[in-house]
Design a protein around this motif. Structure first.
Motif, mmCIF file in Angstrom:
data_model
loop_
_atom_site.group_PDB
_atom_site.id
_atom_site.type_symbol
_atom_site.label_atom_id
_atom_site.label_comp_id
_atom_site.label_asym_id
_atom_site.label_seq_id
_atom_site.Cartn_x
_atom_site.Cartn_y
_atom_site.Cartn_z
ATOM 1 N N ASP A 20 -72.683 115.267 -3.874
ATOM 2 C CA ASP A 20 -71.422 114.480 -3.606
ATOM 3 C C ASP A 20 -72.230 112.961 -3.565
ATOM 4 O O ASP A 20 -71.304 112.235 -3.341
ATOM 5 N N GLY A 21 -73.527 112.490 -2.529
ATOM 6 C CA GLY A 21 -74.098 111.754 -2.123
ATOM 7 C C GLY A 21 -73.035 111.679 -0.581
ATOM 8 O O GLY A 21 -73.758 111.059 0.163
ATOM 9 N N ALA A 22 -72.497 112.137 -0.412
ATOM 10 C CA ALA A 22 -72.328 112.632 1.140
ATOM 11 C C ALA A 22 -73.400 112.733 2.372
ATOM 12 O O ALA A 22 -74.329 113.773 1.487
ATOM 13 N N LEU A 23 -73.165 112.639 3.394
ATOM 14 C CA LEU A 23 -74.506 112.535 4.523
ATOM 15 C C LEU A 23 -74.241 113.230 5.534
ATOM 16 O O LEU A 23 -72.953 113.748 6.073
ATOM 17 N N SER A 24 -74.757 114.286 6.264
ATOM 18 C CA SER A 24 -74.659 115.787 7.250
ATOM 19 C C SER A 24 -74.132 114.718 7.965
ATOM 20 O O SER A 24 -74.388 113.227 8.854
ATOM 21 N N GLY A 25 -73.570 115.151 9.032
ATOM 22 C CA GLY A 25 -73.118 114.162 10.529
ATOM 23 C C GLY A 25 -73.803 115.563 11.579
ATOM 24 O O GLY A 25 -74.723 114.593 12.639
ATOM 25 N N SER A 26 -73.428 116.594 11.639
ATOM 26 C CA SER A 26 -73.866 118.051 12.493
ATOM 27 C C SER A 26 -74.227 119.070 11.996
ATOM 28 O O SER A 26 -73.646 119.381 10.844
ATOM 29 N N HIS A 27 -75.556 119.858 12.416
ATOM 30 C CA HIS A 27 -75.242 121.495 12.090
ATOM 31 C C HIS A 27 -74.524 122.056 13.122
ATOM 32 O O HIS A 27 -74.491 121.947 14.676
#
Length: 187
Positions: A20-27
């Motif tokens: 959906d185009g969202a980017l990760s923040g943390s794993h």
């Protein structure tokens, strides 16, 4: 891994991208990845979505100023499909492979290059202004203790006349002040 400019104005990273185009923040633990930035550019808060790393479709260079690399790297699940020339990367986990990190970092460095260069100009301008202030003060001190315009000009790498034209108005002081400065020098 993330990168940051010395002044902290830019922080960059290769972020995982969801469909959906969202980017990760943390794993997170296991195969969990939190959303850091939604597709509309809004930042996720404490209630950020936690998604499976299986939902990661690639990676994109990102900067805290809002910049995103022009083209994302696509994630594939078969090593044979990897094609570095076309930014197609094989990786089992949601973490970007090292070559993707390296390319995203190179793109980020190109993105910040104008700001870094402008920062260097600002630093040089501050240093030049400080040097000019110290030079003016040195000339005032030299004149106060009786140095000639010829000596000051030679020391500054200019003619006597140029030195006089540049600093005469700044060094003009009442005769009483010149006499006090001369007395202080003798004392």
């Amino acid at each position: 891994m993330s990168w940051s400019t010395d002044d902290g104005a830019h922080e960059g990273a290769a972020r995982a991208v969801f469909a959906d185009g969202a980017l990760s923040g943390s794993h997170g633990p296991g195969d969990q990845v939190t959303v850091g930035i939604y597709a509309d550019g809004s930042r996720a808060g404490l209630d950020a979505d936690v998604r499976s790393e299986d939902g990661v479709v690639g990676w994109r260079g990102w900067c805290s100023c809002g910049w995103r690399s022009a083209r994302a790297f696509t994630r594939v699940h078969l090593r044979e499909l990897e094609d570095r020339a076309n930014k197609i990367a094989y990786e089992e986990s949601a973490f970007a492979p090292q070559w993707v990190e390296d390319e995203a970092h190179a793109e980020w460095l190109a993105h910040i290059a104008p700001d870094v260069a402008a920062s260097d100009v600002a630093t040089a301008a501050r240093e030049a202004a400080e040097a000019a202030r110290r030079l003016d003060l040195a000339v005032l001190t030299a004149r106060a203790v009786g140095a000639s315009w010829d000596a000051i000009g030679r020391a500054a790498g200019m003619t006597r006349q140029s030195a006089h034209e540049r600093w005469a108005s700044a060094t003009a002081q009442p005769k009483v002040d010149r006499e006090r400065a001369a007395k202080r020098k003798r004392a």
